[in-house]
Design a protein around this motif. Structure first.
Motif, PDB file in Angstrom:
ATOM      1  N   ASN A   1       0.826  -1.209   0.000  1.00  0.00           N
ATOM      2  CA  ASN A   1       0.000   0.000   0.000  1.00  0.00           C
ATOM      3  C   ASN A   1       0.861   1.260   0.000  1.00  0.00           C
ATOM      4  N   LEU A   2       1.941   1.254   0.768  1.00  0.00           N
ATOM      5  CA  LEU A   2       2.842   2.403   0.777  1.00  0.00           C
ATOM      6  C   LEU A   2       3.488   2.575  -0.593  1.00  0.00           C
ATOM      7  N   LEU A   3       3.854   1.480  -1.218  1.00  0.00           N
ATOM      8  CA  LEU A   3       4.441   1.523  -2.555  1.00  0.00           C
ATOM      9  C   LEU A   3       3.467   2.185  -3.541  1.00  0.00           C
ATOM     10  N   LEU A   4       2.193   1.804  -3.476  1.00  0.00           N
ATOM     11  CA  LEU A   4       1.201   2.380  -4.388  1.00  0.00           C
ATOM     12  C   LEU A   4       0.996   3.869  -4.121  1.00  0.00           C
ATOM     13  N   HIS A   5       0.990   4.258  -2.855  1.00  0.00           N
ATOM     14  CA  HIS A   5       0.863   5.678  -2.512  1.00  0.00           C
ATOM     15  C   HIS A   5       2.055   6.468  -3.059  1.00  0.00           C
ATOM     16  N   GLU A   6       3.247   5.926  -2.875  1.00  0.00           N
ATOM     17  CA  GLU A   6       4.450   6.622  -3.346  1.00  0.00           C
ATOM     18  C   GLU A   6       4.473   6.683  -4.873  1.00  0.00           C
ATOM     19  N   LEU A   7       3.955   5.653  -5.503  1.00  0.00           N
ATOM     20  CA  LEU A   7       3.913   5.618  -6.963  1.00  0.00           C
ATOM     21  C   LEU A   7       3.062   6.757  -7.515  1.00  0.00           C
ATOM     22  N   THR A   8       1.948   7.051  -6.877  1.00  0.00           N
ATOM     23  CA  THR A   8       1.072   8.109  -7.375  1.00  0.00           C
ATOM     24  C   THR A   8       1.709   9.489  -7.245  1.00  0.00           C
ATOM     25  N   ARG A   9       2.785   9.610  -6.473  1.00  0.00           N
ATOM     26  CA  ARG A   9       3.483  10.890  -6.315  1.00  0.00           C
ATOM     27  C   ARG A   9       4.636  11.038  -7.303  1.00  0.00           C
ATOM     28  N   SER A  10       4.884  10.022  -8.115  1.00  0.00           N
ATOM     29  CA  SER A  10       6.032  10.042  -9.025  1.00  0.00           C
ATOM     30  C   SER A  10       5.805  11.035 -10.159  1.00  0.00           C
ATOM     31  N   ALA A  11       6.825  11.851 -10.419  1.00  0.00           N
ATOM     32  CA  ALA A  11       6.720  12.875 -11.459  1.00  0.00           C
ATOM     33  C   ALA A  11       7.020  12.275 -12.831  1.00  0.00           C
ATOM     34  N   PRO A  12       6.212  12.609 -13.847  1.00  0.00           N
ATOM     35  CA  PRO A  12       6.503  12.152 -15.208  1.00  0.00           C
ATOM     36  C   PRO A  12       7.719  12.866 -15.783  1.00  0.00           C
ATOM     37  N   LEU A  13       8.444  12.189 -16.671  1.00  0.00           N
ATOM     38  CA  LEU A  13       9.640  12.740 -17.296  1.00  0.00           C
ATOM     39  C   LEU A  13       9.421  12.860 -18.805  1.00  0.00           C
ATOM     40  N   PRO A  14       9.975  13.904 -19.442  1.00  0.00           N
ATOM     41  CA  PRO A  14       9.741  14.141 -20.870  1.00  0.00           C
ATOM     42  C   PRO A  14      10.620  13.276 -21.767  1.00  0.00           C
ATOM     43  N   LEU A  15      10.445  11.967 -21.658  1.00  0.00           N
ATOM     44  CA  LEU A  15      11.278  11.032 -22.415  1.00  0.00           C
ATOM     45  C   LEU A  15      10.443  10.245 -23.416  1.00  0.00           C
ATOM     46  N   HIS A  16       9.480  10.925 -23.999  1.00  0.00           N
ATOM     47  CA  HIS A  16       8.539  10.329 -24.933  1.00  0.00           C
ATOM     48  C   HIS A  16       8.703  10.985 -26.297  1.00  0.00           C
ATOM     49  N   ILE A  17       8.705  10.172 -27.341  1.00  0.00           N
ATOM     50  CA  ILE A  17       8.677  10.681 -28.714  1.00  0.00           C
ATOM     51  C   ILE A  17       7.316  10.335 -29.289  1.00  0.00           C
ATOM     52  N   PRO A  18       6.365  11.277 -29.274  1.00  0.00           N
ATOM     53  CA  PRO A  18       5.046  10.978 -29.843  1.00  0.00           C
ATOM     54  C   PRO A  18       5.136  10.778 -31.348  1.00  0.00           C
ATOM     55  N   MET A  19       4.369   9.838 -31.856  1.00  0.00           N
ATOM     56  CA  MET A  19       4.396   9.529 -33.286  1.00  0.00           C
ATOM     57  C   MET A  19       3.047   9.820 -33.914  1.00  0.00           C
ATOM     58  N   PRO A  20       3.060  10.352 -35.140  1.00  0.00           N
ATOM     59  CA  PRO A  20       1.797  10.628 -35.841  1.00  0.00           C
ATOM     60  C   PRO A  20       1.152   9.340 -36.340  1.00  0.00           C
ATOM     61  N   VAL A  21      -0.098   9.463 -36.748  1.00  0.00           N
ATOM     62  CA  VAL A  21      -0.799   8.301 -37.296  1.00  0.00           C
ATOM     63  C   VAL A  21      -0.910   8.391 -38.816  1.00  0.00           C
ATOM     64  N   GLU A  22      -0.748   9.608 -39.372  1.00  0.00           N
ATOM     65  CA  GLU A  22      -0.837   9.789 -40.818  1.00  0.00           C
ATOM     66  C   GLU A  22       0.344   9.121 -41.504  1.00  0.00           C
ATOM     67  N   GLY A  23       0.088   8.341 -42.548  1.00  0.00           N
ATOM     68  CA  GLY A  23       1.093   7.462 -43.141  1.00  0.00           C
ATOM     69  C   GLY A  23       2.369   8.128 -43.598  1.00  0.00           C
ATOM     70  N   LYS A  24       2.273   9.164 -44.440  1.00  0.00           N
ATOM     71  CA  LYS A  24       3.477   9.780 -44.982  1.00  0.00           C
ATOM     72  C   LYS A  24       4.257  10.524 -43.902  1.00  0.00           C
ATOM     73  N   LEU A  25       3.554  11.194 -43.020  1.00  0.00           N
ATOM     74  CA  LEU A  25       4.225  11.907 -41.938  1.00  0.00           C
ATOM     75  C   LEU A  25       4.872  10.921 -40.965  1.00  0.00           C
ATOM     76  N   LEU A  26       4.189   9.824 -40.699  1.00  0.00           N
ATOM     77  CA  LEU A  26       4.750   8.779 -39.849  1.00  0.00           C
ATOM     78  C   LEU A  26       6.041   8.247 -40.444  1.00  0.00           C
ATOM     79  N   SER A  27       6.068   8.032 -41.739  1.00  0.00           N
ATOM     80  CA  SER A  27       7.262   7.531 -42.413  1.00  0.00           C
ATOM     81  C   SER A  27       8.429   8.500 -42.267  1.00  0.00           C
ATOM     82  N   LEU A  28       8.159   9.798 -42.409  1.00  0.00           N
ATOM     83  CA  LEU A  28       9.216  10.803 -42.241  1.00  0.00           C
ATOM     84  C   LEU A  28       9.756  10.787 -40.811  1.00  0.00           C
ATOM     85  N   CYS A  29       8.867  10.662 -39.844  1.00  0.00           N
ATOM     86  CA  CYS A  29       9.307  10.629 -38.443  1.00  0.00           C
ATOM     87  C   CYS A  29      10.155   9.392 -38.170  1.00  0.00           C
ATOM     88  N   GLN A  30       9.750   8.249 -38.690  1.00  0.00           N
ATOM     89  CA  GLN A  30      10.517   7.021 -38.479  1.00  0.00           C
ATOM     90  C   GLN A  30      11.892   7.118 -39.123  1.00  0.00           C
TER      91      GLN A  30
END
Length: 255
Positions: free
Chosen positions: A131-160
């Motif tokens: 339970n303490l682990l779950l409480h501490e988990l909800t306090r964890s800060a997100p980090l900007p280590l994500h590369i969002p990808m488009p869904v449109e085919g040609k743009l997705l290809s350029l990003c890849q």
């Protein structure tokens, strides 16, 4: 429990199942899903997580949240993991994957959790730990280590293509020309598809890709030149602007 598949334990009548697993360098877990949500923590090494919506790099002693039912692939680069498989609705960490910072307390709780009996006493010491682990988990800060990808085919290809060979000098006009659209239309499309401006996405992609290469032992100078930066100092300045710290800090244990 250690080095056992969640598929053998998924029906355990407990809200959390903790498993520790050691992976060889370069081990790839192909696309799969879990009924439970997964907190995937790397005690050592770096993980690269991919879904249809993007890519994440998880530095040492950070974690990634993978919601229930999200198909994902994980490349393990010298990783020893501690995973929590959490029943849906037990905690609310959002419907999307995200890399999370891991506090010293949460790190110790994760290390301890894998030695908790599967049928732990929910009102005893082990239940309090979970339970303490779950409480501490909800306090964890997100980090900007994500590369969002488009869904449109040609743009997705350029990003890849860009992710395979990042280049800080590529301009939005160059991409617009390849898509045969105006710069204004391109900028609007890119933000609609990724949630970021092209410049923000380009910088974030370079940073995240650089972390994976740094984890493999490559020098900052080599990475900076490959990405088109004039010097390692210029690359490090950009890196600090995006993540707030020098590249080397992200490969060190957290406090």
């Amino acid at each position: 429990m250690r080095n056992i598949s969640i598929n053998q334990l998924d029906d355990m009548p407990r809200p959390v199942v903790a498993i520790g697993t050691d992976y060889s360098h370069g081990h790839l877990l192909p696309f799969h899903t879990h009924r439970r949500g997964q907190l995937l923590y790397g005690a050592t090494g770096v993980m690269r997580v991919s879904t249809q919506s993007g890519n994440w790099v998880v530095p040492p002693q950070r974690a990634v949240w993978i919601p229930p039912g999200v198909a994902h692939e994980v490349l393990m680069l010298g990783v020893s993991t501690r995973s929590l498989y959490i029943e849906p609705c037990t905690v609310d960490l959002g419907p999307k994957c995200q890399v999370l910072n891991v506090s010293a307390l949460l790190r110790h709780l994760l290390m301890e959790a894998v030695d908790v009996p599967l049928m732990y006493d929910q009102v005893g010491r082990d239940g309090v730990l979970i339970n303490l682990l779950l409480h501490e988990l909800t306090r964890s800060a997100p980090l900007p280590l994500h590369i969002p990808m488009p869904v449109e085919g040609k743009l997705l290809s350029l990003c890849q293509t860009f992710l395979n060979m990042p280049n800080t000098h590529q301009s939005p006009q160059h991409w617009a020309d390849q898509l045969h659209i105006s710069l204004r239309t391109f900028n609007r499309l890119f933000r609609q598809q990724t949630g970021l401006s092209f410049r923000q996405w380009r910088q974030q992609a370079c940073v995240v890709q650089a972390l994976a290469r740094l984890a493999a032992g490559e020098a900052v100078t080599r990475i900076a030149l490959d990405f088109g930066y004039e010097s390692p100092a210029a690359f490090s300045t950009m890196f600090r602007r995006v993540l707030g710290q020098a590249p080397s800090v992200w490969l060190e244990p957290t406090n």
